[in-house]
Enzyme design. Structure first.
Site, PDB file in Angstrom:
ATOM      1  NE  ARG A 235      -4.393  -0.842   0.231  1.00 21.45           N
ATOM      2  CZ  ARG A 235      -4.598  -1.963  -0.617  1.00 21.45           C
ATOM      3  NH1 ARG A 235      -3.728  -2.303  -1.196  1.00 21.45           N
ATOM      4  NH2 ARG A 235      -6.127  -2.362  -0.561  1.00 21.45           N
ATOM      5  CD  GLU A 264      -2.500   3.905  -4.770  1.00 22.13           C
ATOM      6  OE1 GLU A 264      -3.339   3.022  -4.921  1.00 22.13           O
ATOM      7  OE2 GLU A 264      -1.278   3.470  -4.754  1.00 22.13           O
ATOM      8  CG  HIS A 282      -3.142   0.200  -6.609  1.00 21.84           C
ATOM      9  ND1 HIS A 282      -3.321   0.731  -5.328  1.00 21.84           N
ATOM     10  CD2 HIS A 282      -3.428  -1.242  -6.130  1.00 21.84           C
ATOM     11  CE1 HIS A 282      -3.834  -0.081  -4.339  1.00 21.84           C
ATOM     12  NE2 HIS A 282      -3.915  -1.264  -4.733  1.00 21.84           N
TER      13      HIS A 282
END
Length: 326
Positions: A235, A264, A282
């Site tokens: 993460r 993000e 991601h």
């Protein structure tokens, strides 16, 4: 019919599944800010969320809300204190993405070690004119030492892949895994500091929390070998991105592969000035089969959590199951 909100465009057949049980308010556009999500939740009984923030204000403003189903494993986008205080069940989608995410983590680590992105950009720019013995020399994966920080399901899947590359595996976790798992994976437990000093390739697979914030920062990066690589498929916020940029710029470590970033989809644009970093948006779980499995599991959780379907009242993946007892 109970009302549910779907925060992102998702597979049409999954929407149709939800419509069998609920009145569905499906958002069909770019990601909504937190205040707009709160507005859409105000009159809803449940929600299908794909990583979007659901905070205290949203929970407090939705008196009928009973279940929020996250199409993700991590749930740091949920204010679980507010969920518990208001009796709202949160759910997630573990396990179905383990192998796909491990595949991607391995690919990202290899691309980072072997300078795939950097060399492709060189070729596309028309700079390749002749062979050179030292052109884009990277570091080997086979026979090297893999350091896994976070030996959960995905971390273990990565360690299994290491066997085929004849790698030594060391790992750090909040607690040691069972001895039989260590034996199966031929993995050695190490302190974080020892792992960082010894590993040729460090891969991060820890969930985000206040405790894991900046697990890798300036101090930790100084412990790593100058030839080492760092791969983050966990993460954003696990790594201090500013400190990493500085370390990469100064050659403190060789390279990094990043699928996640602080803040993000906004991220530190200084990464774009570096050649020794591989950047992806991601997408570690982004295979067709796995994203479908995640979406259907999130739907299963929402349907069952709201008392419908064959598992009514017994959702597969409750995060805070105690609220079901209230």
């Amino acid at each position: 019919m109970k009302k549910v909100f779907v925060s992102r465009p998702i597979f049409p057949d999954v929407i149709e599944r939800l419509k069998q049980y609920f009145e569905v308010d499906a958002h069909d556009g770019p990601a909504l800010p937190a205040d707009k999500i709160a507005e859409r939740l105000a009159d809803k009984d449940g929600a299908f969320i794909a990583g979007d923030p659901v905070g205290a204000k949203a929970i407090e403003g939705a008196p009928n809300l009973k279940v929020v189903s996250n199409m993700a494993v991590g749930y740091n986008n949920f204010d679980m204190q507010a969920f518990n205080a208001h009796g709202v069940l949160g759910t997630n989608t573990p396990d179905v993405l383990n192998e796909t995410t491990a595949d991607f983590g391995w690919a990202l680590m290899m691309a980072t070690a072997r300078r795939i992105t950097e060399s492709e950009h060189y070729l596309r720019a028309g700079k390749w004119q002749e062979w050179s013995y030292d052109a884009f020399t990277g570091s080997d994966i086979h026979g090297s030492t893999l350091g896994v920080i976070g030996m959960g399901r995905i971390g273990q899947a990565l360690a299994r892949r290491a066997r085929g590359f004849n790698m030594r595996v060391i790992y750090h976790n909040r607690s040691r895994v069972a001895p039989e798992i260590e034996t199966e994976l031929n993995a050695e437990y190490a302190s974080k500091e020892d792992l960082l000093k010894r590993a040729d390739h460090v891969v991060l697979v820890v969930p985000y929390s206040r405790e894991s914030h900046h697990t890798i920062g300036a101090t930790e990066l100084t412990l790593m070998k100058p030839s080492a690589t760092l791969t983050n498929i966990a993460r954003g916020g696990i790594v201090d991105d500013a400190a990493l940029i500085d370390a990469l710029r100064r050659g403190q470590i060789a390279a990094a592969g990043l699928d996640v970033f602080e803040g993000e989809p906004n991220f530190n644009r200084d990464f774009l000035t570096l050649t020794n970093v591989v950047l992806t948006p991601h997408i570690a779980s982004a295979s067709e089969a796995t994203r479908r499995a995640m979406a259907n599991l999130a739907a299963d959780n929402l349907i069952a959590g709201l008392g419908e379907g064959p598992r009514a009242g017994n959702p597969p993946n409750p995060i805070n199951p105690d609220v079901l007892k209230k």
